[in-house]
Design an enzyme around this catalytic site. Structure first.
Site, PDB file in Angstrom:
ATOM      1  N   ASP A 101       0.845  -1.204   0.000  1.00 61.39           N
ATOM      2  CA  ASP A 101       0.000   0.000   0.000  1.00 61.39           C
ATOM      3  C   ASP A 101       0.876   1.249   0.000  1.00 61.39           C
ATOM      4  O   ASP A 101       2.052   1.207  -0.408  1.00 61.39           O
ATOM      5  CB  ASP A 101      -0.962  -0.073   1.200  1.00 61.39           C
ATOM      6  CG  ASP A 101      -2.275   0.644   0.969  1.00 61.39           C
ATOM      7  OD1 ASP A 101      -2.298   1.879   1.116  1.00 61.39           O
ATOM      8  OD2 ASP A 101      -3.274  -0.010   0.616  1.00 61.39           O
TER       9      ASP A 101
ATOM     10  N   LYS B   9      -4.218  -1.021  -6.671  1.00 60.18           N
ATOM     11  CA  LYS B   9      -5.245  -0.305  -5.900  1.00 60.18           C
ATOM     12  C   LYS B   9      -5.111   1.170  -6.248  1.00 60.18           C
ATOM     13  O   LYS B   9      -4.069   1.775  -5.998  1.00 60.18           O
ATOM     14  CB  LYS B   9      -5.009  -0.551  -4.409  1.00 60.18           C
ATOM     15  CG  LYS B   9      -5.966   0.186  -3.484  1.00 60.18           C
ATOM     16  CD  LYS B   9      -5.698  -0.239  -2.037  1.00 60.18           C
ATOM     17  CE  LYS B   9      -6.432   0.614  -1.028  1.00 60.18           C
ATOM     18  NZ  LYS B   9      -5.991   0.311   0.348  1.00 60.18           N
TER      19      LYS B   9
ATOM     20  N   SER C  36     -11.338   5.380  -2.764  1.00 59.12           N
ATOM     21  CA  SER C  36     -11.223   6.805  -2.485  1.00 59.12           C
ATOM     22  C   SER C  36     -11.423   6.968  -0.992  1.00 59.12           C
ATOM     23  O   SER C  36     -12.560   7.080  -0.525  1.00 59.12           O
ATOM     24  CB  SER C  36     -12.283   7.596  -3.261  1.00 59.12           C
ATOM     25  OG  SER C  36     -12.289   8.934  -2.801  1.00 59.12           O
TER      26      SER C  36
ATOM     27  N   ASP D 238     -18.999   3.809  -7.441  1.00 55.94           N
ATOM     28  CA  ASP D 238     -20.078   4.104  -8.378  1.00 55.94           C
ATOM     29  C   ASP D 238     -19.927   3.250  -9.630  1.00 55.94           C
ATOM     30  O   ASP D 238     -18.896   2.603  -9.857  1.00 55.94           O
ATOM     31  CB  ASP D 238     -20.087   5.599  -8.727  1.00 55.94           C
ATOM     32  CG  ASP D 238     -18.774   6.073  -9.332  1.00 55.94           C
ATOM     33  OD1 ASP D 238     -18.436   5.602 -10.434  1.00 55.94           O
ATOM     34  OD2 ASP D 238     -18.076   6.909  -8.714  1.00 55.94           O
TER      35      ASP D 238
ATOM     36  N   GLU E 209      -5.098 -18.445  15.468  1.00 56.81           N
ATOM     37  CA  GLU E 209      -5.742 -17.409  14.633  1.00 56.81           C
ATOM     38  C   GLU E 209      -5.444 -17.653  13.152  1.00 56.81           C
ATOM     39  O   GLU E 209      -6.306 -17.489  12.295  1.00 56.81           O
ATOM     40  CB  GLU E 209      -5.249 -16.016  15.043  1.00 56.81           C
ATOM     41  CG  GLU E 209      -5.861 -15.528  16.343  1.00 56.81           C
ATOM     42  CD  GLU E 209      -5.230 -14.227  16.841  1.00 56.81           C
ATOM     43  OE1 GLU E 209      -5.939 -13.439  17.479  1.00 56.81           O
ATOM     44  OE2 GLU E 209      -4.013 -14.013  16.599  1.00 56.81           O
TER      45      GLU E 209
END
Ligand code: GLA
Length: 730
Positions: free
Chosen positions: A367, A477, A528, A535, A615
């Site tokens: 990221d 992304k 965003s 959309d 986990e």
């Protein structure tokens, strides 16, 4: 034939599998809206409207002495402006002589098989289905300004799409101040208006209000579709619910400023319009020039919201999302953001990636923070070259190391932005959006690149394609972390500054065309600040969108609930994150986080080196279930079993495979009641007479019982516990 023109009555009939849309050219040439709803065969329903002499509703000159004919009361497909209709308008134009009049009457029509692409804009496409399109040209007889209304009929999906092209067939320039892509006049106002509102980290909460006198509207003026209001709305019967009642959906295929206005007029009729927001919009249209407005996807269900949602989901999956991944299982990602934020180096990232391998994830996503001088959000945006102090092997070398672990590699970018502290800004300060002579508003310390400019877009296309082609990248992304303010372009003259908002969106779509559509083997994920640009325009390019920056499982229930009304489950990226949650500080069981994230595109976003073996085992099981049942979850029919405000102490939802053989129902206890009532999860979408085996209960139960009586929820499910039931038809 899904589109017919009945010459005798000048009526257009548009038929889908279970709906009919009807219009008629009246005796003065105006295009009346006469019907939209369940399938009918009746020709010419214009009699439903009773013309009457209404005080203060004037009469067009050509009506001569007929005081009952008024544009102020006539149900229309596309309104006039400035010549008698005082309701909200479909168009506002400043003519060369300074007048604002537009009165479009029928000039011609054309029906063809297929559907043309809208120039410069994303739009739905026929795919393997046969689609028919009707174009009706209305013209103002004095100015020669024309509007071409387009209607495409998707029979199987019960969808009709609409768009409008404005053609300046006059000899002088005009200013287009408003152009709505779809308008419908209903003869009554027995409607509720449903829309999806919110804010950053809490998007798409359902709002439902009765249509009241005056104007009810939702809009964005932020340059994107926004966190605050989604460009999707429903008008429905006040008694409509998931399974009953008439409902009309309107989805806008556009990622910029929008307006949806619903007006209840003096005679209790309703006009709904959807289009580009006219605020801060003014387009100069020279003689002979055209303006293409974006598309609205309309759908009608006579059986409540579930059916309406299924129609939109099938439409978007089959006829909007261009990515080849649309119906494929998506890779399960582990994302570095909540794991490391800006604080990482290559070794730290590799440890996280390495320790995720045995969880069964497919991909590591790097990221924010890998480029330029990006150690925090004060700098670096625009400098799309790797920071080797942090990623010493470079993107290509790092991607290879990730690949060597057996994982695919994904990368974050935010191409529309620039930091003042960046080489790009120092070289091109005029590439940022800001008003000459005025200091710009900063947001997250950053400014926007002026995507209304061709040179800026060309630069970004080149910069992005260079990074993407430099390494083995399988996922991008694409983020966007502020709104458009101080909108002004150095590249346009004063009289065209009103075009910048829209030109920005067109520039963005061109960049998408050149970067996304040229890389069909890469999955692009829209984003965003989470779901600020969720959309239909973005979905055309990206099969999935990061739904919200809020990863709290309980908040995600209502965010994903609201999002599901229009958008398919396999477009909503949803990650399991660490607890206490970074946005809400709430702790929820890891099973619950997994079950909620499986209500979307499952992924993970935490430092997996800190997980216990137990986990990790849970995550592995989750990923196993998700992959095994992907077809049910991602491509099946989605049912909302409860609503966030039902106050029944749990939230439930369900998937049913398209062949009806499998179903998965999920429940989260949102408010545990000590020593409380026994509660039931009533399922939907099953065959009443079929028998289903429920794996978790080791029991066979009929569809009828499951839908009428339901599954009794265990009394030992405590606060925030969750459970999934897997059903198989016998
Ligand atoms: C936005 C995104 C997050 C993350 C950050 C990085 O907020 O929604 O997922 O990528 O930006 O700055």
């Amino acid at each position: 034939m899904s589109i017919r023109y009945l010459e005798q009555t000048k009526t257009f009939m548009l038929d889908t599998k279970s709906t009919t849309y009807q219009m008629k050219v009246d005796h003065l040439g105006y295009l009346m809206h006469t019907y939209y709803g369940e399938t009918i065969s009746d020709d010419d329903l214009s009699y439903l409207y009773i013309p009457a002499d209404r005080g203060f509703s004037g009469n067009p000159y050509e009506a001569e002495t007929d005081r009952t004919y008024s544009l102020d009361t006539l149900p229309q497909e596309f309104s006039s402006n400035g010549v008698g209709d005082c309701r909200k308008t479909s168009i506002e134009v400043l003519n060369a002589d300074g007048s604002v009049a537009f009165a479009g009457t029928y000039k011609a029509h054309n029906i063809y098989t297929g559907k043309n692409k809208l120039e410069g804009l994303p739009s739905t496409f026929p795919g393997s289905e046969e689609v028919e399109t009707l174009e009706i040209t209305l013209e103002d007889a004095i100015t020669n300004l024309q509007v071409i209304l387009s209607y495409s009929v998707f029979e199987d999906e019960d969808v009709i799409t609409r768009s409008v092209k404005v053609v300046n067939a006059s000899t002088s320039a005009v200013k287009l101040n408003k152009i709505m892509s779809a308008t419908i006049d209903f003869l009554h106002s027995d409607f509720d208006f449903i829309h999806f509102d919110g804010r950053h980290v809490m998007e798409r909460n359902l709002t439902r209000t009765p249509v009241a006198y005056g104007v009810n509207s939702i809009e964005s003026v932020r340059g994107t579709s926004s966190h605050q209001h989604n460009p999707f709305a429903i008008l429905c019967d006040p008694k409509a619910d998931e399974d009953h009642g008439d409902c009309y959906g309107f989805a806008f295929v556009y990622s910029g400023n929008f307006l949806c206005e619903v007006e209840k007029d003096q005679f209790s009729k309703t006009r709904i319009s959807m289009g580009i927001n006219p605020r801060n919009f003014c387009y100069l249209l020279g003689a002979g020039e055209e303006f293409q407005a974006p598309e609205v996807v309309m759908s009608f269900s006579a059986n409540g919201f579930a059916k309406l949602s299924h129609q939109y989901h099938d439409m978007f999956r089959g006829h909007l999302i261009t990515s080849k991944f649309v119906d494929q299982p998506r890779p399960v990602v582990i994302n570095s953001w909540e794991a490391a934020y800006f604080d990482f180096d290559e070794d730290k990232l590799l440890h996280i990636a390495e320790s995720s391998v045995d969880m069964g994830v497919d991909m590591f996503v790097l990221d924010d923070g890998w480029f330029g001088k990006r150690d925090n959000d004060l700098s670096g945006l625009g400098d799309w070259f790797v920071n080797t102090k942090k990623v010493k092997s470079g993107i290509s070398g790092f991607a290879d190391k990730i690949n060597a672990l057996g994982l695919k590699f994904g990368l974050w970018v935010e191409p529309e932005m620039v930091s003042e502290d960046s080489d790009l800004y120092r070289a091109h300060p005029d590439w940022a959006i800001k008003i000459k002579g005025r200091r710009p508003t900063r947001a997250r310390h950053q400014l926007l690149l002026d995507f209304s400019r061709k040179d800026v877009c060309d630069y970004i296309i080149d910069a992005l394609n260079t990074i993407i082609d430099s390494a083995n990248i399988d996922y991008i992304k694409w983020d966007f972390n502020r709104n458009l303010t101080d909108v002004w372009s150095h590249a346009l003259p004063a009289e065209q500054q009103g075009e910048v908002f829209h030109r920005y969106v067109l520039g963005l779509y061109r960049v998408f065309d050149e970067v996304i559509l040229t890389h069909p083997d890469i999955i692009f994920c829209g984003c965003s600040g989470g779901g600020g640009r969720f959309d239909a325009g973005i979905l055309y390019y990206s099969p999935q969108i990061w739904t919200s920056d809020n990863t709290d499982a309980i908040n995600r229930l209502s965010i994903q609930y609201g999002t599901s009304f229009a958008y398919p489950v396999n477009t909503m990226e949803a990650h399991v994150s660490v607890c206490p949650n970074h946005q809400t500080f709430r702790t929820t069981p890891i099973d619950t986080r997994g079950i909620v994230a499986m209500g979307g595109v499952l992924g993970y976003e935490f430092d997996s080196t800190k997980l216990t073996p137990a986990e990790k085992e849970v995550c592995k099981t989750q990923i196993g279930i998700y992959k095994k049942d992907y077809d049910v979850i991602g491509n099946g029919d989605y049912y909302r079993l409860t609503a966030p405000d039902d106050n029944n102490h749990f939230m439930g939802w369900q998937f049913v495979s398209k062949d009806g053989k499998k179903a998965i129902a999920s429940v989260v206890i949102t408010e545990y009641e000590p020593n409380g009532a026994q509660r039931f999860l009533r399922l939907k979408g099953l065959e009443a007479d079929a028998i289903y085996y429920i794996e978790e209960l080791e029991r066979k139960v009929s569809g009828r019982v499951l839908m009428k009586a339901g599954i009794p929820l265990s009394l030992i499910l405590f606060q925030y516990d969750a459970i999934q039931y897997h059903l198989e038809k016998m």
